[in-house]
Write a protein that holds these residues in place. Structure first.
Motif, PDB file in Angstrom:
ATOM      1  N   GLY A 118       0.842  -1.197   0.000  1.00 25.13           N
ATOM      2  CA  GLY A 118       0.000   0.000   0.000  1.00 25.13           C
ATOM      3  C   GLY A 118       0.873   1.241   0.000  1.00 25.13           C
ATOM      4  N   VAL A 119       0.645   2.086  -0.986  1.00 27.70           N
ATOM      5  CA  VAL A 119       1.407   3.335  -1.083  1.00 27.70           C
ATOM      6  C   VAL A 119       0.422   4.478  -1.218  1.00 27.70           C
ATOM      7  CG1 VAL A 119       3.209   4.587  -2.338  1.00 27.70           C
ATOM      8  CG2 VAL A 119       3.195   2.087  -2.363  1.00 27.70           C
ATOM      9  N   THR A 120       0.700   5.573  -0.547  1.00 30.46           N
ATOM     10  CA  THR A 120      -0.132   6.746  -0.703  1.00 30.46           C
ATOM     11  C   THR A 120       0.765   7.942  -0.947  1.00 30.46           C
ATOM     12  OG1 THR A 120      -1.960   8.004   0.252  1.00 30.46           O
ATOM     13  CG2 THR A 120      -0.308   7.205   1.794  1.00 30.46           C
ATOM     14  N   GLY A 121       0.338   8.841  -1.826  1.00 31.50           N
ATOM     15  CA  GLY A 121       1.191   9.979  -2.155  1.00 31.50           C
ATOM     16  C   GLY A 121       0.415  11.261  -2.064  1.00 31.50           C
ATOM     17  N   THR A 122       1.115  12.333  -1.666  1.00 30.72           N
ATOM     18  CA  THR A 122       0.447  13.616  -1.487  1.00 30.72           C
ATOM     19  C   THR A 122       1.477  14.723  -1.377  1.00 30.72           C
ATOM     20  OG1 THR A 122      -1.276  14.735  -0.205  1.00 30.72           O
ATOM     21  CG2 THR A 122       0.392  13.540   1.043  1.00 30.72           C
ATOM     22  N   SER A 123       0.986  15.907  -1.007  1.00 33.49           N
ATOM     23  CA  SER A 123       1.862  17.015  -0.691  1.00 33.49           C
ATOM     24  C   SER A 123       1.401  17.581   0.649  1.00 33.49           C
ATOM     25  CB  SER A 123       1.770  18.056  -1.812  1.00 33.49           C
ATOM     26  OG  SER A 123       2.718  19.068  -1.589  1.00 33.49           O
ATOM     27  N   GLY A 124       2.200  18.438   1.256  1.00 37.04           N
ATOM     28  CA  GLY A 124       2.024  18.948   2.620  1.00 37.04           C
ATOM     29  C   GLY A 124       0.640  18.934   3.260  1.00 37.04           C
ATOM     30  N   PRO A 125      -0.324  19.712   2.753  1.00 36.11           N
ATOM     31  CA  PRO A 125      -1.629  19.725   3.421  1.00 36.11           C
ATOM     32  C   PRO A 125      -2.265  18.341   3.428  1.00 36.11           C
ATOM     33  CG  PRO A 125      -1.541  21.385   1.655  1.00 36.11           C
ATOM     34  CD  PRO A 125      -0.266  20.615   1.589  1.00 36.11           C
ATOM     35  N   GLY A 126      -1.982  17.556   2.409  1.00 39.33           N
ATOM     36  CA  GLY A 126      -2.517  16.196   2.349  1.00 39.33           C
ATOM     37  C   GLY A 126      -1.875  15.312   3.402  1.00 39.33           C
ATOM     38  N   LEU A 127      -0.611  15.582   3.702  1.00 36.94           N
ATOM     39  CA  LEU A 127       0.059  14.780   4.737  1.00 36.94           C
ATOM     40  C   LEU A 127      -0.588  15.054   6.093  1.00 36.94           C
ATOM     41  CD1 LEU A 127       2.423  12.751   5.106  1.00 36.94           C
ATOM     42  CD2 LEU A 127       3.756  14.667   5.970  1.00 36.94           C
ATOM     43  N   ALA A 128      -0.980  16.333   6.284  1.00 33.54           N
ATOM     44  CA  ALA A 128      -1.658  16.681   7.533  1.00 33.54           C
ATOM     45  C   ALA A 128      -2.918  15.829   7.675  1.00 33.54           C
ATOM     46  CB  ALA A 128      -2.004  18.166   7.539  1.00 33.54           C
ATOM     47  N   LEU A 129      -3.659  15.671   6.590  1.00 33.00           N
ATOM     48  CA  LEU A 129      -4.889  14.869   6.644  1.00 33.00           C
ATOM     49  C   LEU A 129      -4.615  13.393   6.870  1.00 33.00           C
ATOM     50  CD1 LEU A 129      -7.170  16.385   3.890  1.00 33.00           C
ATOM     51  CD2 LEU A 129      -7.791  15.929   6.242  1.00 33.00           C
ATOM     52  N   LYS A 130      -3.501  12.918   6.403  1.00 41.50           N
ATOM     53  CA  LYS A 130      -3.191  11.492   6.542  1.00 41.50           C
ATOM     54  C   LYS A 130      -2.727  11.136   7.944  1.00 41.50           C
ATOM     55  CE  LYS A 130      -1.647  11.022   1.755  1.00 41.50           C
ATOM     56  NZ  LYS A 130      -2.769  10.342   1.126  1.00 41.50           N
ATOM     57  N   GLY A 131      -2.376  12.170   8.712  1.00 46.21           N
ATOM     58  CA  GLY A 131      -1.707  11.929   9.984  1.00 46.21           C
ATOM     59  C   GLY A 131      -2.366  10.880  10.864  1.00 46.21           C
ATOM     60  N   GLY A 187       5.428  24.747  -0.946  1.00 46.88           N
ATOM     61  CA  GLY A 187       5.405  25.892  -0.048  1.00 46.88           C
ATOM     62  C   GLY A 187       4.143  25.912   0.795  1.00 46.88           C
ATOM     63  N   GLY A 188       4.271  26.175   2.074  1.00 47.80           N
ATOM     64  CA  GLY A 188       3.129  26.246   2.978  1.00 47.80           C
ATOM     65  C   GLY A 188       3.304  27.424   3.879  1.00 47.80           C
ATOM     66  N   PRO A 189       2.629  27.512   5.008  1.00 46.47           N
ATOM     67  CA  PRO A 189       1.656  26.543   5.528  1.00 46.47           C
ATOM     68  C   PRO A 189       0.329  26.592   4.758  1.00 46.47           C
ATOM     69  CG  PRO A 189       1.858  28.417   7.016  1.00 46.47           C
ATOM     70  CD  PRO A 189       2.814  28.646   5.890  1.00 46.47           C
ATOM     71  N   SER A 190      -0.559  25.710   5.139  1.00 44.28           N
ATOM     72  CA  SER A 190      -1.848  25.594   4.470  1.00 44.28           C
ATOM     73  C   SER A 190      -1.617  25.463   2.966  1.00 44.28           C
ATOM     74  CB  SER A 190      -2.736  26.776   4.814  1.00 44.28           C
ATOM     75  OG  SER A 190      -4.030  26.583   4.286  1.00 44.28           O
ATOM     76  N   GLU A 236       9.565  23.636  -1.360  1.00 45.30           N
ATOM     77  CA  GLU A 236       9.918  23.911   0.033  1.00 45.30           C
ATOM     78  C   GLU A 236      10.273  22.561   0.653  1.00 45.30           C
ATOM     79  OE1 GLU A 236       7.808  27.333   2.007  1.00 45.30           O
ATOM     80  OE2 GLU A 236       7.171  25.747   3.367  1.00 45.30           O
ATOM     81  N   GLN A 237      10.967  22.583   1.778  1.00 49.96           N
ATOM     82  CA  GLN A 237      11.206  21.311   2.479  1.00 49.96           C
ATOM     83  C   GLN A 237      10.930  21.495   3.951  1.00 49.96           C
ATOM     84  OE1 GLN A 237      16.088  21.710   2.251  1.00 49.96           O
ATOM     85  NE2 GLN A 237      15.205  19.743   1.954  1.00 49.96           N
ATOM     86  N   ALA A 238       9.735  21.992   4.226  1.00 50.53           N
ATOM     87  CA  ALA A 238       9.410  22.368   5.588  1.00 50.53           C
ATOM     88  C   ALA A 238       8.463  21.384   6.272  1.00 50.53           C
ATOM     89  CB  ALA A 238       8.825  23.784   5.599  1.00 50.53           C
ATOM     90  N   GLU A 292      18.816  24.733   4.322  1.00 52.76           N
ATOM     91  CA  GLU A 292      17.524  24.066   4.165  1.00 52.76           C
ATOM     92  C   GLU A 292      16.505  25.051   3.625  1.00 52.76           C
ATOM     93  OE1 GLU A 292      16.149  21.288   7.555  1.00 52.76           O
ATOM     94  OE2 GLU A 292      17.512  22.676   8.539  1.00 52.76           O
ATOM     95  N   ILE A 293      15.530  24.526   2.862  1.00 55.12           N
ATOM     96  CA  ILE A 293      14.432  25.362   2.370  1.00 55.12           C
ATOM     97  C   ILE A 293      13.339  25.338   3.442  1.00 55.12           C
ATOM     98  CG2 ILE A 293      12.859  25.788   0.407  1.00 55.12           C
ATOM     99  CD1 ILE A 293      15.668  25.946  -0.520  1.00 55.12           C
ATOM    100  N   ASN A 294      13.697  25.765   4.626  1.00 57.45           N
ATOM    101  CA  ASN A 294      12.760  25.881   5.743  1.00 57.45           C
ATOM    102  C   ASN A 294      13.479  26.689   6.802  1.00 57.45           C
ATOM    103  OD1 ASN A 294      14.418  24.244   7.473  1.00 57.45           O
ATOM    104  ND2 ASN A 294      13.561  22.407   6.542  1.00 57.45           N
ATOM    105  N   MET A 295      12.880  26.815   7.978  1.00 58.22           N
ATOM    106  CA  MET A 295      13.478  27.668   8.997  1.00 58.22           C
ATOM    107  C   MET A 295      14.477  26.932   9.880  1.00 58.22           C
ATOM    108  SD  MET A 295      12.518  30.789   8.596  1.00 58.22           S
ATOM    109  CE  MET A 295      12.417  31.737  10.110  1.00 58.22           C
ATOM    110  N   GLY A 296      14.869  25.746   9.510  1.00 59.27           N
ATOM    111  CA  GLY A 296      15.919  25.068  10.272  1.00 59.27           C
ATOM    112  C   GLY A 296      15.451  23.809  10.968  1.00 59.27           C
ATOM    113  N   GLN A 297      14.675  23.005  10.253  1.00 61.45           N
ATOM    114  CA  GLN A 297      14.106  21.827  10.907  1.00 61.45           C
ATOM    115  C   GLN A 297      15.136  20.724  11.140  1.00 61.45           C
ATOM    116  OE1 GLN A 297      10.302  20.697   9.281  1.00 61.45           O
ATOM    117  NE2 GLN A 297       9.583  22.802   9.235  1.00 61.45           N
TER     118      GLN A 297
END
Ligand SMILES: Cc1ncc(C[n+]2csc(CCOP(=O)(O)OP(=O)(O)O)c2C)c(N)n1
Ligand code: SF4
Lengths: 647, 341
Positions: free
Chosen positions: A322-335, A356-359, A367-369, A580-585
């Motif tokens: 089983g594989v599922t693919g998405t982007s940021g906001p979708g990952l939030a929903l999969k949590g 790019g996010g958030p939302s 982005e890699q945040a 990093e393409i984020n604030m330092g994760q």
């Protein structure tokens, strides 16, 4: 030299370059992505190393002629090994005033700017919001700063196609090919690849041979224009790159990932069940896999992201991948569903093409945040494996690796790619299928002694699926009793299971290859990266070394668990820089885990790093001018402290 | 492992029970449903290894733990999505989905609707107790307006929805209703299980702690005569009900009405049940207590292609079209170029 179809190459002097960065820019309807892709394919086939950066507007059809509607495609092609789409643009092809306005800032001083003069009308200048009465083509500063070449592309294209009998609208659409023809001439590229492409696309697929003919005509007309018009003083030649022998093709990260997942299915003998809900920039994985059903690939476009994740979990439970693919906001929903896969200890692959996010953020930009979201974005202690490819081609290997870990360790694996890797392309040495290692699957053991939560020496529970007689058992989201898997509210058991789930992930590290820095072993500085920036980091490190600086670099492909030697490597170097393409994760994670004084270079602009930005950071780390700031950010060619920006 | 030659033992209802203690409140309607389901599986000659119970979260959703089959207790509302994945991956399995009115219609409404319209081969049992049991008694999407609960001390203001109307509107291919303590439940579940696509059976279930006797009218409690309040549907038969079978449903100006037989009204005037009639199914789903007797039995049944078979069909078709597809060719597709040593 012949460029095919009888087009002979004029004897203008050609200037030899090791690399060139060109950018096509125009309205979203201008076919810039197609022109750019064609140039890339041609250059890759020619033997150059290439790297691309497509840049789409977020709107499908922003009003024509506006800056918001500009679509760009940048290509770096070279006779040397390259790892980025390039910092400065050497040649810009601007199809209208808005494109010029949006992209001129990235062109190097003295660079070539070819503008489609026909479109520089009063109306279009107004749409691009130039001041009333101002035409940039007449601007002295602009003319003295760049080699500005005015070519009435739209008009010449229409004239060239006048005899074809094609309507004005269809003929007009061929202007991207006219522009491409000019650029092909300029860089001495053959036309065959694009001619074949046009025939396949318009004649065979779309059944419009007249359109194919017109496009080819436009392409050649552009090429002849370059040859006969007296406006170009020089041509450029970029030789084949010296790349390792092998069979190559051009791939984007999403293409490569889709192929990697199919390979994983073949290598394990399990069917791939890819469940997804459309979202940019992940959708093309769904498209690519939906077209490969002959490999037993099943694709499921679910009603939303959590449904997609749940269906993938269901598929794994039923014994497939089983594989599922998405982007940021979708990952939030999969949590929440990912937590279920963690506690049930089922294999699952979750692809997150970060944007790019958030939302909704910047949906078409990179982005890699989402690193911390992937690591911790679930309720409770919920460890998963996290991997990140370091180049578009590496997405293939990561797809196989994720499947191997997910099934051999019975765990969710998150793949963090990003918009830049997903859409960017590079030549990819096609691996030898025979040499791909089969994925050995854990046995469920013997029915008589089967316990759903008994663990092997790696801490992994057996994978018994419905249909197997004698192994009937119940799993679910409630805490499991150690070994039996029965529901248990026992306090000690919960602590034990939490620990066991963590240890199982930690154990994966035993299979993780050691991180191997490149560059100077006795370097003063290690530049560590993950994901998209790896290419820019590599180039910046190499350039620093050419300048005599002692620098090393490394890519972290395994973010959780990390390579076992990472702590030792970090301590080996007096200074550590993490762009990093984020604030330092990643920086926060490494500081917390290894108590290392890692410094950050953090860019959050929806765009990848320029090599020079990392070069500047390297210099400032080494010459002592960095100071005590934990992180700096690139801004307008400077590195500044990440505090509120004032204008 | 069972050898190929050993004749398969005939399983009894108790063979479908797991070794786990059932933990519902004493008197909960779930017990009756559990017992009847185990009986149905035995009647159907089901195999434990091929049967999977998937559930969301709620009291009712604990169901899989009590079955001796494969079971998956998932997350709130998402059982339908998990079950869909199971079916796509292995269409051979007999997959049951247990859900509650909160689980299936509130948080999981979306997934339920899509499982129904896709016609995934699932047997869905929707336990409707018109309350949230597990979270201690808040009103649910099927609670009547004005319902006083801890979250609605002044009475709920949400209008209730009808699970059956939703199912019919969502293009379900099989829709039925029964009651936890009603003997017809076994029959209804058996018919549902034999239906090839998605079947949805709404089961009135008594939550005797938070919503006791919400369905007293349909179970004959609190002095109700249940036969006066349920309409037992039978294909091809006129819609007659009542303890003395003296009442019926007639259609006048496209509106259903309750009529007394005799006095010039005969059986011939009554609506006749046709489970293949989609419009009738919707009409039946609108009959509500106390104005009408509530239908039990099979409301709608139609054959439609099954989702997982369509998925598998496309895979088979793609394989037929490209019988020699192989990984090497896939990796080498498109334009390639060779760099010589
Ligand atoms: C995401 C999430 N939200 C809320 C809950 C809490 N919750 C558990 S069961 C439930 C309602 C169950 O009601 P129903 O489906 O009618 O089942 P019953 O308990 O009545 O059988 C709720 C709100 C949860 N488990 N998960
Ligand atoms: S709370 Fe209600 S539904 Fe839940 S077990 Fe108790 S009686 Fe049954």
């Amino acid at each position: 030299m012949s460029s095919g179809d009888g087009v002979s190459v004029a004897q203008k002097p050609a200037k030899r370059l090791t690399s060139a960065v060109i950018r096509f820019a125009g309205d979203s309807g201008d076919g810039m992505q197609m022109a750019g892709t064609q140039f890339t394919d041609t250059s890759a086939l020619f033997g150059n190393d290439v790297a691309t950066l497509p840049d789409f507007p977020a709107e499908i059809r922003a009003p024509a002629g506006t800056v918001a509607g500009v679509s760009g495609f940048q290509i770096n092609f070279a006779s040397e090994d390259i790892h980025t789409p390039g910092d400065r643009v050497n040649a810009l092809i601007a199809m209208n005033p808005a494109a010029l306005k949006a992209h001129i800032v990235d062109v190097e001083p003295g660079g070539l700017v070819i503008v489609n003069e026909t479109e520089f009308t009063k109306v279009n200048l107004k749409k691009a919001k130039y001041a009333e009465g101002y035409n940039p083509l007449d601007d002295e500063v602009l003319n003295s700063s760049y080699q500005l070449l005015r070519v009435p592309i739209s008009r010449l294209n229409s004239e060239a196609l006048a005899e074809t009998g094609l309507g004005a609208k269809d003929a007009g659409r061929c202007r991207n090919m006219y522009a491409l023809g000019i650029v092909y001439w300029l860089y001495g590229r053959p036309l065959e690849t694009t001619v074949t492409f046009i025939e396949n696309y318009f004649t065979k697929k779309k059944k419009r041979p007249e359109v194919a003919e017109a496009n080819i005509k436009a392409l050649k007309a552009g090429y002849y224009f370059g040859e006969t018009a007296e406006i170009f003083s020089t041509r450029y030649a970029i030789d084949k790159a010296e790349i390792a022998p092998g069979v190559y093709r051009k791939v984007t990260g999403n293409d490569a990932l889709a192929m990697g997942l199919i390979a994983a299915s073949e290598l394990s003998g399990k069917d791939l069940v890819y469940c997804s809900y459309p979202i940019t920039p992940a959708s093309t994985i769904l498209h690519a896999l939906s077209a490969q059903k002959q490999f037993g690939v099943k694709t499921f476009q679910a009603e939303d992201e959590i449904a997609a994740c749940c269906a993938a979990i269901g598929a794994s439970y039923a014994g497939q991948i089983g594989v599922t693919g998405t982007s940021g906001p979708g990952l939030a929903l999969k949590g929440e569903a990912m937590g279920l896969a963690v506690i049930t200890e089922l294999p699952l692959i979750v692809v997150n093409v970060q944007r790019g996010g958030p939302s909704t953020g910047l949906p078409t930009k990179t982005e890699q945040a989402d690193l911390l979201q992937a690591m911790y974005g679930r309720n409770s202690d919920s460890p998963v494996v996290v991997l990140a490819p370091s180049s578009p081609g590496d997405c293939f290997e990561i797809g196989i690796e994720a499947a191997r870990i997910a099934m051999q360790h019975m765990t969710p694996v998150v793949i963090l790619t990003d918009g830049y890797l997903a859409n960017g392309a590079e030549p990819w040495a096609i691996p030898d299928v025979e040499k791909l290692e089969p994925i050995e699957l854990p046995e469920a053991g013997d029915a008589s002694s089967f316990e759903p939560y008994a663990r092997d020496e790696k801490g992994v529970r057996p994978w018994a699926s419905p249909g197997m007689a004698g192994f009937e058992h119940r799993i679910g989201g409630l805490e499991k009793e150690h070994v039996t898997g029965n529901v248990s509210y026992d306090p000690e058991n919960h602590q034990l299971m939490t620990l066991l789930r963590q240890q199982k992930i930690d154990k994966v590290a035993e299979q993780v290859p050691a991180i191997e820095p490149y560059g100077d072993a006795d370097a003063e500085l290690l530049v560590l990266g993950w994901g998209g920036p790896c290419g820019s980091i590599y180039t910046a490190v190499e350039r620093a070394r050419e300048r005599g600086l002692k620098v090393a670099g490394a890519h972290l492909r395994y973010l959780n668990p990390m390579p076992m030697n990472l702590g030792e490597v970090l301590k080996r170097f007096p200074r550590v820089l993490i762009p990093e393409i984020n604030m330092g994760q990643l920086r926060s994670m490494l500081r917390a885990k290894f108590l290392v004084d890692a410094r950050g270079l953090n860019k959050v602009q929806g765009r990848p790093f320029l090599v020079e930005e990392i070069s500047m950071a390297i210099d400032r780390m080494l010459d002592g001018t960095w100071g005590d700031a934990e992180a700096l950010m690139p801004r307008n060619g400077e590195l500044v402290l990440p505090r509120p920006w004032t204008n | 492992m069972i050898s190929q030659n050993t004749p398969l033992a005939v399983l009894k209802p108790k063979d479908f029970a797991s070794d786990q203690d059932v933990r519902w409140c004493p008197g909960c309607g779930d017990y009756a449903i559990l017992k009847q389901t185990q009986k149905v599986l035995a009647n159907l000659g089901s195999r434990r290894e091929n049967t999977v119970f998937v559930a969301g979260i709620g009291c009712s959703s604990r169901f899989p733990y009590y079955m001796g089959t494969y079971g998956f207790h998932t997350i709130h509302g998402r059982g339908a999505a998990v079950a869909t994945g199971v079916k796509i991956a292995n269409p051979e399995l007999d997959v049951w989905l247990v859900t509650g009115d909160g689980d299936g219609l509130s948080i999981g409404g979306n997934h339920l609707m899509h499982a129904l319209r896709r016609n995934v081969g699932l047997n869905i049992m929707l336990f409707n107790n018109r309350i949230y049991g597990l979270t201690k008694g808040q009103y649910s999407p099927t609670s009547e307006q004005g319902k006083k609960t801890p979250s609605t001390p002044m009475g709920s203001i949400d209008p209730p929805l009808s699970p059956l109307s939703i199912a019919v509107a969502a293009e379900a291919s099989f829709v039925a209703r029964s009651v936890d303590v009603d003997k017809s439940l076994t029959d209804v579940l058996e018919t549902a299980a034999k239906h090839p696509g998605t079947s949805l059976v709404e089961i009135y279930q008594d939550c005797n702690v938070f919503n006791h006797e919400a369905f007293a009218y349909a179970t004959g409690r609190r002095g109700f005569e249940k036969e006066d309040h349920v309409l037992r549907l039978e294909a091809g038969q006129p819609m007659i009900f009542g303890k003395d079978r003296d009442k019926g449903i007639r259609l006048t100006d496209l509106k259903p009405e309750v009529v007394q037989l005799g006095d010039g009204v005969s059986e011939a005037d009554l609506l006749v049940h046709d489970p293949s009639d989609h419009c009738l199914a919707f009409l039946l789903s609108r009959l509500r207590h106390p104005e009408f007797p509530e239908p039990v039995g099979v409301i709608y049944a139609a054959e439609k292609p099954r989702y997982e078979e369509l998925v598998a069909g496309q895979v088979a078709e793609a394989r037929e079209r490209r019988p020699d597809a192989n990984l090497r060719d896939l990796l080498h597709a498109g334009e390639t170029f060779t760099v010589e040593a």
